[in-house]
Design an enzyme around this catalytic site. Structure first.
Site, PDB file in Angstrom:
ATOM      1  N   LYS A   1       3.275   0.511 -14.326  1.00  0.00           N
ATOM      2  CA  LYS A   1       1.906   0.979 -14.054  1.00  0.00           C
ATOM      3  C   LYS A   1       0.951  -0.206 -13.900  1.00  0.00           C
ATOM      4  CE  LYS A   1       2.018   5.386 -16.570  1.00  0.00           C
ATOM      5  NZ  LYS A   1       1.752   5.933 -17.896  1.00  0.00           N
TER       6      LYS A   1
ATOM      7  N   GLU B   1       1.438   9.840 -20.407  1.00  0.00           N
ATOM      8  CA  GLU B   1       0.181   9.340 -20.925  1.00  0.00           C
ATOM      9  C   GLU B   1      -0.772   9.293 -19.720  1.00  0.00           C
ATOM     10  OE1 GLU B   1      -1.454   5.306 -23.037  1.00  0.00           O
ATOM     11  OE2 GLU B   1       0.701   5.628 -22.984  1.00  0.00           O
TER      12      GLU B   1
ATOM     13  N   ARG C   1      16.383   5.259 -17.458  1.00  0.00           N
ATOM     14  CA  ARG C   1      15.251   5.389 -16.552  1.00  0.00           C
ATOM     15  C   ARG C   1      15.695   5.074 -15.127  1.00  0.00           C
ATOM     16  NH1 ARG C   1      11.163   3.207 -18.767  1.00  0.00           N
ATOM     17  NH2 ARG C   1       9.870   2.762 -16.985  1.00  0.00           N
TER      18      ARG C   1
END
Ligand code: ATP
Ligand code: MG
Length: 595
Positions: A307, A57, A297
């Site tokens: 983020k 994204e 992950r």
């Protein structure tokens, strides 16, 4: 596709290491069964048997966790290049959220993935896509689902929708709008699209099951009204599709075979399949549909990869920007001196699994050390300088010395420099009162002579004394040298010394700014539990020194990595370094000695 041999003539020996993992086993089984062998695109062209995608994204800078996903997805495409009709990985921007996304992030992501050594070109065709390219199709498919009675407009408030979804132990409640007719739903949906309603007035939901044990399947919202400008489609749309609807359809439109994501999407997989099956029934897609697979992950100690928290560090100026060399962003670790090869090596070493775990920061650092050991030229750098005066050396003499650029690559040639009466040595290499086991420079005491050491690639010297300033601070060390002790001469073997010091000639040394970096956090898990990650920040993670470097440094280009002998690996800063104003960043030490 992927890294061509041309761009990377000396792949690290680790790079060809293809460790099997559960994803490769799935792909191998699919290939053996010929599952994707006979597919063709709309133009009748045969499609590759393996198509993956990397779908960020564009709402922030990529970090080391993304590098794992990049190396995995693009790496599979590279490694399965010999599959029937080849393999490729698409670069896809998942840009369905209008207000948070920016072109700046798109550009930085493209840059980061290319820098890691990957591309998305197959047979001359670029496979760079944007979810926003599919807005027309997504809208048409939503209408198809409405017509098929599989989606409806809900006019409850966001709070009501949330409340009526229920939770773990509590079943959901059907919306009072759930039984609207397809005709009414279509009209409302078109009016939503036409901008007749404010944000939040209605949403489009899939009609699945409000008492499904998996909450994700309780009539998920797939479209909402957002009167917002989009970085690519401008003001064309005021309704935007949500992730769960967009992602699987983007995959299907791009003929993705293996859609690989992190474990937190495991519960969304049934929805991924539901949407594609429903559209298959509507005649939109056909088998084989793309399948989602989840992997663990990357969690890296002494780092944060959220983020939001990274943004906070930047906005509160706790670091010097996204590309601060202490940041775990790709631009940050690049500026720190990490090579693309070292990051690919790291990703190979940590592997891919379905179990969540922590990887220690030292594994990342070791990968860089292992990559640079064979690649980085050597040089002398005195980081905390102290003057050394060789009193019996001729005032004007400049003794030529040389050293290999790399100890195992004589073919790389030699560095030339000179030795004179006044040198810079490391302040740490001298002690007035030597502690036990200190074999470097110390002065004569109680009738005992001062210590003898070798100046690397130069002469053996013996310490004769030192000077102090008014505060008692040592400002210079005195020594005498032995003219028959020069390195490389047969007589030099007559001198046995325990200390071996690096040095630079004070007359020809190059002054440079050297930035010493350490880990940004002192806690291996700075944001676990209810810890405030800001409390774990290392107050000594950056130190700026004025250092003296040997003259060969004048030729170093920005982003070139060098081993400063005895200190570790350094990189000429890619932004600030120039030949007239050299700036080096500390990358990693010679050994793992972080405690
Ligand atoms: P956000 O919370 O903003 O969604 P994100 O980290 O999921 O952040 P995306 O841009 O959606 O960011 O991620 C792109 C891809 O990178 C996704 O497929 C995601 O699963 C993967 N990814 C993100 N973080 C990690 C990580 N720590 N380890 C491995 N893969 C990751
Ligand atoms: Mg995400």
């Amino acid at each position: 596709m992927g890294m061509s041999e041309k761009k990377n003539p000396n792949p690290s020996k680790f790079e060809t290491l293809e460790v099997s993992n559960f994803l490769r086993q799935i792909i191998d089984a699919d290939l053996a069964a010929g599952k994707h062998a006979k597919r063709v695109d709309q133009a009748g062209q045969a499609l590759p048997s393996v198509i993956t995608r990397f779908p960020p994204e564009p709402n922030g800078y990529l970090h080391i966790g993304h590098a794992k996903s990049i190396c995995l997805n693009f790496g599979l495409a590279r490694d399965y290049a010999n599959a029937p009709n080849g393999a490729r990985c698409h670069m896809r921007f998942d840009d369905t959220n209008p207000s948070k996304e920016e072109t700046e992030y798109v550009d930085s992501i493209i840059d980061a993935v290319r820098w890691l050594g990957f591309d998305w070109v197959q047979n001359g065709v670029e496979h760079q896509h944007y979810a926003s390219d599919y807005f027309d199709q997504l809208y048409a498919f939503a209408e198809a689902l409405i017509e098929a009675g599989k989606a409806y407009i809900d006019s409850q408030t966001a709070d009501e929708i949330h409340k009526n979804r229920g939770n773990f132990g509590q079943l959901g409640t059907n919306s009072p709008f759930r039984n609207r007719s397809p005709a009414e739903n279509i009209e409302l949906f078109r009016d939503m699209k036409a901008g007749k309603y404010p944000d939040g007035a209605h949403v489009l939901r899939l009609k699945i099951d409000m008492s499904h044990p998996n909450i994700v399947l309780r009539d998920p919202v797939i479209y909402r009204i957002r009167h917002a400008h989009h970085h690519r489609t401008g003001d064309k749309w005021c309704i935007y599709p949500l992730y769960d609807f967009t992602h699987c359809i983007s995959d299907a439109l791009e003929n993705i075979t293996h859609s690989i994501c992190t474990l937190e999407f495991e519960n969304n997989r049934p929805l991924y399949d539901w949407v594609l099956e429903a559209l298959k029934e509507c005649g939109v897609f056909k088998d084989p549909l793309p399948k989602q697979y989840e992997f663990a992950r990357l969690n890296l100690t002494y780092a944060i990869t959220s983020k939001r928290k990274l943004l906070q560090l930047v906005e509160e100026k706790r670091v010097d920007g996204w590309d601060d060399p202490r940041m775990p962003t790709i631009v940050g670790i690049r500026r720190r001196g990490f090579t693309p090869e070292s990051i690919r090596l790291f990703c190979e070493r940590i592997g891919v699994s379905k179990a969540d775990s922590w990887i220690d920061m030292s594994v990342l650092e070791q990968a860089l050390r292992d990559d640079l050991e064979a690649k980085a030229e050597r040089a002398f750098a005195v980081l905390k300088p102290l003057k050394l005066i060789i009193d019996n050396f001729d005032d004007q003499a400049e003794e030529p010395c040389s050293a290999p650029k790399h100890p195992h690559h004589e073919d790389w040639g030699r560095r030339e420099f000179t030795l004179s009466k006044e040198l810079w040595i490391e302040a740490d290499d001298f002690m007035v009162e030597p502690i036990k086991g200190f074999f470097r420079l110390y002065p004569p005491k109680d009738g005992q002579p001062g210590s003898r050491v070798r100046l690397r690639h130069g002469f053996v010297i013996e310490c004769t004394g030192y000077d102090t300033d008014a505060n008692g601070q040592v400002i210079a060390v005195h020594a005498q040298y032995f003219a028959d002790s020069k390195s490389g001469t047969p007589e030099s073997n007559n001198y046995k010394v325990k200390g071996n010091l690096h040095w630079v000639n004070a007359r020809s040394a190059i002054k440079a700014e050297v930035r010493i970096y350490d880990r940004l956090f002192t806690d291996p898990h700075p944001d676990s539990g209810d810890k405030n990650f800001l409390d774990a920040m290392n107050p000594n993670s950056k130190e700026v020194l004025t250092a003296y470097l040997e003259p060969s440094i004048a030729d170093v280009q920005a982003e070139q990595r060098i081993q400063f002998e005895r200190h570790g690996y350094f990189v000429a800063d890619r932004i600030d370094h120039t030949s007239s104003n050299p700036v080096f960043n500390f990358c990693v030490g010679l050994k793992d000695n972080w405690k």
